[in-house]
Design a protein around this motif. Structure first.
Motif, PDB file in Angstrom:
ATOM      1  N   LYS A 169       0.821  -1.206   0.000  1.00 51.26           N
ATOM      2  CA  LYS A 169       0.000   0.000   0.000  1.00 51.26           C
ATOM      3  C   LYS A 169       0.851   1.251   0.000  1.00 51.26           C
ATOM      4  N   GLY A 218       2.378   1.770  -3.405  1.00 50.89           N
ATOM      5  CA  GLY A 218       1.407   2.310  -4.335  1.00 50.89           C
ATOM      6  C   GLY A 218       1.144   3.788  -4.126  1.00 50.89           C
ATOM      7  N   LEU A 219       1.032   4.214  -2.884  1.00 50.15           N
ATOM      8  CA  LEU A 219       0.816   5.635  -2.607  1.00 50.15           C
ATOM      9  C   LEU A 219       2.006   6.473  -3.059  1.00 50.15           C
ATOM     10  N   GLU A 239      -4.127  -5.667  -4.007  1.00 50.64           N
ATOM     11  CA  GLU A 239      -3.508  -4.410  -3.549  1.00 50.64           C
ATOM     12  C   GLU A 239      -2.617  -3.811  -4.629  1.00 50.64           C
ATOM     13  N   SER A 251      -3.330  -0.073  -7.111  1.00 54.83           N
ATOM     14  CA  SER A 251      -2.363   1.011  -7.301  1.00 54.83           C
ATOM     15  C   SER A 251      -1.982   1.169  -8.769  1.00 54.83           C
ATOM     16  N   LEU A 284       5.765  -3.521  -8.083  1.00 53.26           N
ATOM     17  CA  LEU A 284       4.345  -3.854  -7.940  1.00 53.26           C
ATOM     18  C   LEU A 284       3.876  -4.827  -9.015  1.00 53.26           C
ATOM     19  N   SER A 287      -4.884   2.685 -10.927  1.00 51.22           N
ATOM     20  CA  SER A 287      -5.035   4.133 -10.740  1.00 51.22           C
ATOM     21  C   SER A 287      -3.899   4.898 -11.430  1.00 51.22           C
ATOM     22  N   PHE A 288      -2.703   4.338 -11.426  1.00 50.30           N
ATOM     23  CA  PHE A 288      -1.567   5.004 -12.041  1.00 50.30           C
ATOM     24  C   PHE A 288      -1.706   5.059 -13.553  1.00 50.30           C
ATOM     25  N   LEU A 325       1.876   6.890  -6.867  1.00 50.04           N
ATOM     26  CA  LEU A 325       0.849   7.832  -7.309  1.00 50.04           C
ATOM     27  C   LEU A 325       1.176   9.273  -6.936  1.00 50.04           C
TER      28      LEU A 325
END
Length: 601
Positions: free
Chosen positions: A33, A36-37, A67, A71, A52, A74-75, A40
């Motif tokens: 997580k 991923g944050l 998970e 990510s 990832l 969204s990217f 982004l």
């Protein structure tokens, strides 16, 4: 030399698996997580992207796959509009400035292609549960929507369907999800037909070249999957075009005139054209036809062959651009004989009645299908309804109507009671439609038929000149003759139906009596609906008989339970006293004992 690439590929796969296992052991869900944050939030953490990607794999635990996918999805959705259409670098000499930004975006495109491949592998894997497959399918379809700059990404979708079709694991769940969530979209159906056509065309080329066997396990599974997909697509109904929904809303979906669309075609290339709902509707029949024709050219297994024949008349033929194109396929199926011919009859009859197909030997083939086994076939109900429809034309020759009536009446002697009911209904309709064969009903001496007009041609030829007259009771009908015109049905009689008066099954004998009444009073009766009898069986006949209310009849019974076998009124002058009879028995036994003692002394 051929084994070296294979070994290198296996070594790469082993290294990749070891890397994934190592990553899973060193990273927790919270770490994913966080990665991923970071990805982004800033381009500085772009190296998190390959890390990832390693978790999107069939061998990874579902929580890790989910998970990482959230990510990465969204990217890429935010960056896809600015990415090049291909991950290949431009050829040398192009007037394109190859700077760091272009190299970066080309690299991102390659990682996107890698993500799509991993998602497809997860979707068709047998190790993933249905919930994860649904999430992965939604992600793939989202990339189909946004991955081609506002147009349907047909390349990704075709790659996905190709993997489904060639999968060695069950894909029923994926196909069911496609049907439930996406096949109601107009453009999804459109590109599905295109992909099926290409898949079938490629498979046929490999089959003809001998690279793949049509009856091998892989070939049979491929055909089954493609059939499952193409038969699950709902056909394009003739409804209002405003009701059609598109998966990719390009903003150019308004209905345009032909002149406006012609101008657009001049401005855009075919591969870059934005397809509107009106364009897709006009082209859908053509794509539908090409997909089905390509599929029917494959070496279909017998179970798929039967399933296709069942749905052709209702779900395929009405939506083809030129239904007559199926004439070769259906005539070949009809010539096979047996169950295949029975199942092809409905579609062939539809082409003959609505689309002008001429098939000269149709009734000869239909006559050959009348065998005892047809009354036990799975699709007998539909066959008998079609048989009744085929014999409805008033232009049917008398010899042909008589041949069918006589062949059916002969079969009534050997078929189950449910089959006899169907035969009586069919013969009833034949006699009403074709008065020229009523001579078969009450003919008592079949030898007299030699003087009929029906045999004038045979008499002219002299076939029976030297033959003595037949004795009464001789049936001239030749049951084994395959040609109806040579069966001599008009020289016979329907004595088999008359024998059904004494059938052991009451419904059969009752229907024969009603047949006689209907033929006597024609003006007050109509044709029998064969549909009421075609689905009959022993159980249905028994159930109907048990439901009937029987009339009460007088029975012999006693007001009080009897105590003796015979009453005194039955034998006047005789007494049946139990005590007196017991005394007589005791005295007789005493006298016999005394005689024995006297004799012994």
């Amino acid at each position: 030399m051929a084994s070296i690439p294979s070994n290198n590929h296996n070594e790469k796969e082993k290294k990749k698996t070891k890397t994934k296992t190592k990553n899973e052991n060193t990273h927790s869900l919270s770490d994913l997580k966080t990665l991923g944050l970071q990805l982004l939030s800033s381009r500085a953490h772009i190296n998190n992207l390959p890390l990832l990607l390693t978790f999107v794999s069939p061998s990874s635990p579902p929580p890790y796959v989910l998970e990482a996918l959230l990510s990465l999805q969204s990217f890429f959705i935010t960056n896809l509009p600015s990415l090049p259409s291909s991950s290949k670098p431009p050829p040398a000499g192009d007037d394109v400035q190859v700077d760091a930004e272009f190299i970066y975006r080309t690299w991102l495109r390659s990682k996107f292609d890698e993500l799509v491949k991993s998602l497809i592998d997860v979707a068709v894997s047998s190790e993933c549960d249905d919930t994860l497959k649904e999430i992965v399918l939604d992600a793939i379809m989202e990339f189909v929507k946004v991955g081609n700059k506002g147009k349907f990404h047909s390349a990704v979708y075709h790659r996905f369907l190709q993997s489904i079709a060639h999968s060695s694991t069950p894909v029923d769940t994926l196909i069911a999800l496609l049907v439930k969530k996406y096949f109601h979209y107009l453009d999804v159906r459109y590109f599905t037909y295109i992909s099926i056509k290409e898949l079938a065309k490629t498979f046929k080329a490999e089959y003809m070249s001998g690279d793949v066997g049509g009856h091998s396990k892989e070939g049979v599974e491929f055909i089954h999957i493609v059939h499952s997909i193409i038969s699950s697509i709902p056909p394009l109904e003739n409804s209002n075009q405003s009701d059609y929904t598109m998966w990719v809303e390009s903003g150019d979906n308004k209905v345009l005139s032909d002149d406006q669309e012609a101008k657009q075609l001049k401005m855009k290339k075919n591969d870059e054209e934005v397809l509107t709902s009106s364009k897709i509707v006009r082209r859908m029949k053509l794509k539908f036809s090409k997909a089905w024709i390509s599929f029917l050219k494959l070496p279909l297994p017998i179970d798929v062959y039967k399933e296709v024949l069942v749905i052709l008349d209702q779900e395929v033929i009405p939506y083809l651009s030129k239904p007559i194109i199926l004439s070769d396929f259906l005539t070949k199926s009809y010539d096979i004989g047996g169950v295949i011919s029975v199942m092809a009859l409905s579609s062939l009859f539809l082409l003959m009645t609505k689309y002008g197909l001429e098939y000269p030997n149709f009734y000869e083939k239909l006559y050959a299908l009348l065998v005892p086994s047809i009354f036990m076939a799975k699709h007998r109900a539909k066959f008998f309804q079609l048989l009744d429809s085929c014999l409805k034309s008033p232009l049917l020759p008398a010899y042909l109507a008589a041949a069918f009536a006589k062949k059916l009446s002969r079969l009534s002697l050997v078929v189950p009671p449910s089959g006899a009911l169907v035969i009586i209904a069919l013969i009833h309709n034949l006699l009403r439609r074709h008065p020229s064969i009523n001579c078969l009903v009450h003919r008592e001496n079949v030898s007299e038929s030699k003087n009929d007009n029906s045999t004038s041609e045979e008499a002219a030829k002299g076939t029976d000149a030297d033959t003595p007259k037949m004795k009464p009771g001789i049936d001239h009908f030749n049951y084994e003759e395959a040609d109806p015109i040579k069966s001599s049905a008009l020289r016979s009689s329907l004595w088999e139906i008359d024998s059904l008066r004494h059938h052991y099954c009451p419904p059969v004998s009752r229907l024969v009596l009603s047949l006689e009444n209907d033929l006597t009073v024609r003006s007050k009766t109509t044709e029998i609906d064969v549909k009421d009898f075609v689905a009959g069986s022993y159980s249905t006949i028994l159930g109907q008989e048990l439901k009937k209310k029987l009339k009460r009849v007088p029975l012999a019974f006693y007001q009080a339970p009897p105590t003796t076998l015979f009453s005194e009124s039955d034998f006047a002058g005789w007494s049946f006293d139990n005590e007196h009879s017991e005394k007589n028995i005791d005295s007789s036994d005493h006298l016999s004992a005394k005689r024995q003692r006297v004799g012994s002394s």
